[in-house]
Design a protein around this motif. Structure first.
Motif: not given
Ligand code: BTN
Length: 247
Positions: A19-32, A34-40
């Motif tokens: 849907d959106s790489t931003n939304r995916e990055a924030l979902r991934w944050a909730r799963e733990g 790390s800082s610096g993780a990248v979604v493309i």
């Protein structure tokens, strides 16, 4: 200090469609994550732009990228994040095209008068998704009619092929570097198309004109009105246009 925890390699999630790489990055944050993780993603079905707009993210035509940050800075510094991202994206686009890229305050990237990239930083709890969309391969007529004349892509404007892999590598490195110290305002100012220009500032309930004189330490634009008053303009609540058109 890099956004990556010491000794860790970067986690990268590459998706065909999201849907959106931003939304995916924030979902991934909730799963733990790390800082610096990248979604493309190759395509976004609900790419998000600033002020609630949609960001058109056609498959394979651009770099749709988000970096997750676990914030370790003062909240007063958060408004610097979009500016750091804009400068990093300009560094990366310059590196792969060898063409001058300007920044329209606060964070639109401009090449030959056209917007070629945008930044959307979204905050959630102690995390930020630094979202960067760079138009790479679209032809001029690929944009909706209301954007034609305003939007462009690296390849259509330079007439040369751009390696998506090289752009991604440069962008990741530049973002790490710009976020490391948050000490980039002089270089930002050197790339700014807004500083020194006459601008029209539209506030939610009023508008005024003036000359953009600079940016303060929080990333706010300083605009000198014709009355001589200096006004501090925050990115969140205004639209700034040059008096000569889009830029
Ligand atoms: C703008 O309106 O100028 C900001 C556009 C930001 C688009 C990028 S594409 C990657 C990331 N994911 C999103 O949903 N938006 C940002």
């Amino acid at each position: 200090m890099s956004q990556l925890p010491q000794g860790e390699s970067r986690a990268i999630r590459r998706l065909h469609t999201v849907d959106s790489t931003n939304r995916e990055a924030l979902r991934w944050a909730r799963e733990g994550a790390s800082s610096g993780a990248v979604v493309i993603a190759r395509a976004q079905t609900a790419g998000r732009g600033r002020r609630g707009r949609t960001w058109i993210s056609t498959p394979g035509e651009g770099l749709w990228f988000s970096m997750l940050l676990r914030l370790r800075m003062l909240p007063e510094q958060y408004p610097l994040l979009p500016l750091a991202a804009a400068l990093a994206a300009a560094d990366a686009c310059h590196a792969v095209t060898r063409t001058e890229i300007g920044i329209k305050w606060p964070n639109d990237l401009i090449l030959r008068g056209r917007k070629i990239a945008g930044i959307l930083v979204e905050l959630e709890d102690d995390c930020a998704a630094i979202g960067i969309g760079i138009n790479v391969r679209q032809q001029a007529d690929a944009f909706p009619l209301d954007l034609q004349g305003h939007a462009g892509s690296l390849e259509s404007l330079t007439g040369r092929p751009v390696s998506m892999e090289a752009l991604e590598t440069r962008l990741t490195a530049a973002l790490d570097a710009r976020l490391e110290t948050l000490d980039f305002l002089d270089e930002y100012a050197a790339r700014s198309l807004t500083i020194g220009a006459r601008v029209q500032v539209a506030l939610p309930d009023a508008a005024f004109a003036g000359v953009a004189e600079g940016i303060d330490g929080t990333g706010a634009l300083l605009v000198r009105e014709e009355t001589g008053a200096l006004r501090r303009v925050l990115a969140g609540d205004v639209s700034v246009r040059g008096l000569m058109g889009y830029v």
